[in-house]
Design a protein around this motif. Sequence first.
Motif, short mmCIF file in Angstrom:
data_model
loop_
_atom_site.label_atom_id
_atom_site.label_comp_id
_atom_site.label_asym_id
_atom_site.label_seq_id
_atom_site.Cartn_x
_atom_site.Cartn_y
_atom_site.Cartn_z
N ARG A 165 47.40 39.70 19.08
CA ARG A 165 48.06 39.49 17.78
C ARG A 165 47.72 38.11 17.22
NH1 ARG A 165 51.96 36.76 15.88
NH2 ARG A 165 52.46 35.91 17.93
N GLN A 166 47.74 37.09 18.09
CA GLN A 166 47.40 35.74 17.64
C GLN A 166 45.94 35.66 17.19
OE1 GLN A 166 48.42 33.15 20.86
NE2 GLN A 166 50.65 33.48 20.65
N PHE A 167 45.06 36.33 17.94
CA PHE A 167 43.65 36.33 17.54
C PHE A 167 43.46 37.00 16.18
CE2 PHE A 167 39.60 38.67 17.44
CZ PHE A 167 38.73 37.59 17.49
N ALA A 168 44.11 38.16 15.99
CA ALA A 168 44.00 38.85 14.70
C ALA A 168 44.56 38.00 13.57
CB ALA A 168 44.74 40.20 14.76
N ALA A 169 45.67 37.30 13.85
CA ALA A 169 46.26 36.45 12.82
C ALA A 169 45.32 35.30 12.47
CB ALA A 169 47.62 35.90 13.29
N GLY A 170 44.66 34.72 13.48
CA GLY A 170 43.73 33.63 13.21
C GLY A 170 42.53 34.10 12.39
N VAL A 171 41.96 35.28 12.76
CA VAL A 171 40.81 35.81 12.00
C VAL A 171 41.21 36.10 10.55
CG1 VAL A 171 39.22 37.75 11.82
CG2 VAL A 171 39.68 36.73 14.05
N ILE A 172 42.41 36.69 10.37
CA ILE A 172 42.86 37.01 8.99
C ILE A 172 43.08 35.73 8.20
CG2 ILE A 172 44.77 38.02 7.68
CD1 ILE A 172 44.98 40.12 9.92
N THR A 173 43.61 34.68 8.86
CA THR A 173 43.84 33.41 8.17
C THR A 173 42.52 32.80 7.70
OG1 THR A 173 45.80 33.05 9.54
CG2 THR A 173 44.90 31.14 8.38
N GLU A 174 41.50 32.79 8.60
CA GLU A 174 40.20 32.24 8.22
C GLU A 174 39.56 33.08 7.10
OE1 GLU A 174 37.89 32.11 11.72
OE2 GLU A 174 39.02 30.47 12.66
N THR A 175 39.69 34.40 7.21
CA THR A 175 39.13 35.27 6.16
C THR A 175 39.81 35.04 4.82
OG1 THR A 175 38.69 36.93 7.88
CG2 THR A 175 38.59 37.67 5.60
N LEU A 176 41.14 34.85 4.88
CA LEU A 176 41.90 34.62 3.64
C LEU A 176 41.47 33.32 2.97
CD1 LEU A 176 44.18 35.65 1.83
CD2 LEU A 176 45.80 34.46 3.30
N SER A 177 41.30 32.26 3.79
CA SER A 177 40.86 30.98 3.22
C SER A 177 39.44 31.09 2.65
CB SER A 177 40.91 29.90 4.30
OG SER A 177 40.03 30.22 5.36
N GLU A 178 38.56 31.86 3.34
CA GLU A 178 37.19 32.03 2.82
C GLU A 178 37.19 32.82 1.52
OE1 GLU A 178 32.86 33.85 4.25
OE2 GLU A 178 34.63 33.97 5.56
N LEU A 179 38.06 33.85 1.45
CA LEU A 179 38.15 34.62 0.22
C LEU A 179 38.63 33.76 -0.94
CD1 LEU A 179 39.63 38.04 1.41
CD2 LEU A 179 37.49 37.71 0.19
N GLN A 180 39.62 32.92 -0.70
CA GLN A 180 40.16 32.10 -1.76
C GLN A 180 39.18 31.02 -2.21
OE1 GLN A 180 43.85 30.66 -0.18
NE2 GLN A 180 44.91 32.64 -0.38
N GLU A 181 38.34 30.52 -1.28
CA GLU A 181 37.40 29.46 -1.64
C GLU A 181 36.09 30.02 -2.22
OE1 GLU A 181 36.77 26.97 1.67
OE2 GLU A 181 38.84 26.23 1.75
N PHE A 182 35.47 30.99 -1.49
CA PHE A 182 34.12 31.46 -1.88
C PHE A 182 34.09 32.90 -2.37
CE2 PHE A 182 33.71 28.43 1.68
CZ PHE A 182 33.04 27.42 1.03
#
Length: 385
Positions: A119-136
């Motif tokens: 669950r923590q790994f999935a949350a970390g991947v989703i967080t990084e993906t969300l930041s990448e979506l918002q930036e690029f």
Amino acid sequence: MEPLSPLDVLRVSTVLEGCLDQLSILGYIMPVSYEGRPDSESLVCDDIGRILKHQRKLQWKFKELMSSKSQSLVRKPAQDGEQQGDAAGDLKRSNLMFSRALEQDPLSAESLLKVQADRQFAAGVITETLSELQEFGTFQNLLSAVEVEKDKKTNLYNIIVSEEEGRRRTKALQRQLQDIRKEKEIELQRRNEMIAHLKDQLQEMKAKTGLEGKYVKKSCELQVTQGQKICGEHEHQHLADIQRLRDKIDEETRSHLEIENFLKHHQTELEEKLEFWMEKYDKDIDAKQHELTMLKTAKTNDLARLQELAKQYRECEQVVMEDRVEKENERKRRGQEELEYKSCTKIQAWWRGIMVRKCLGPYKTGKKGKKGKGKGKGKGKKKKK
């Protein structure tokens, strides 16, 4: 990767934020273990039932592919092989997951800790993906994480398969070792029996050896006595032989002296003959040497004459070759002249024919020409007749 549109970025970000909220809530409400809960068995049965259902589905799919391979005639063999390989791989992975699910207890604290880590790994991947979506406006981190997890899963499957092969090989080696131990035990028992049998034979041989030793001792004493008697008889016989040999030696000495005198006389005669033949040899050598000198002189004269004749032959051959070349050139020139003459004749005949047919030069049309032409036609008819 091309960036998403702002509207798609907003939609995906909303979904990912909802997923993060759900994962965080799940982390807070998830217990340390399900052990002791009344609904634990139902949870486990539901999980196993779902895995069994998926496995039956994969088996049915594999059977359908096998039957379609035997019945289909239109489908290409390469496509059938790829689909069959995919179905076999899915079925193998499903069997592996089912065996692991049966071996592990999903209600233990270790399983729940693993779920928390996932669950923590999935949350970390989703967080990084969300930041990448918002930036690029892209989701490259999500694809990279999925590929990394796929590689890890594939490596894990390979390790498990290799471990199972190692276990099977270990079991086979253990069975082989047990068979070897049984064979060695049987062989050891057989050798022990052989040792006992050899010990019995050794005792028998010792007894036989004692009896044989006594017999051999007595036999040797008798043989010594008998040998002494035989040696005495042989000694008398050898003395008689020695005397006979001495008489023969005296006779041989006299014969030797007579032969020596004869050979000396014969040697004297041979020496005289040798001197005669040596003188004859010297005379013959001188005669042959003189003859050889005369032959060498004749050879030198003949060689000089041969060289002179060879020179004359080369000169004559050169004259003949030059004459042949001149005749060949004359023949070619005559052939060329004849060919040119024939060609000129043909060209003149062709040109005259053209002048006659085209009425050129002296053959132009006129009154006289017409009369001549009529006459010519009459002549032509007469010729045809």
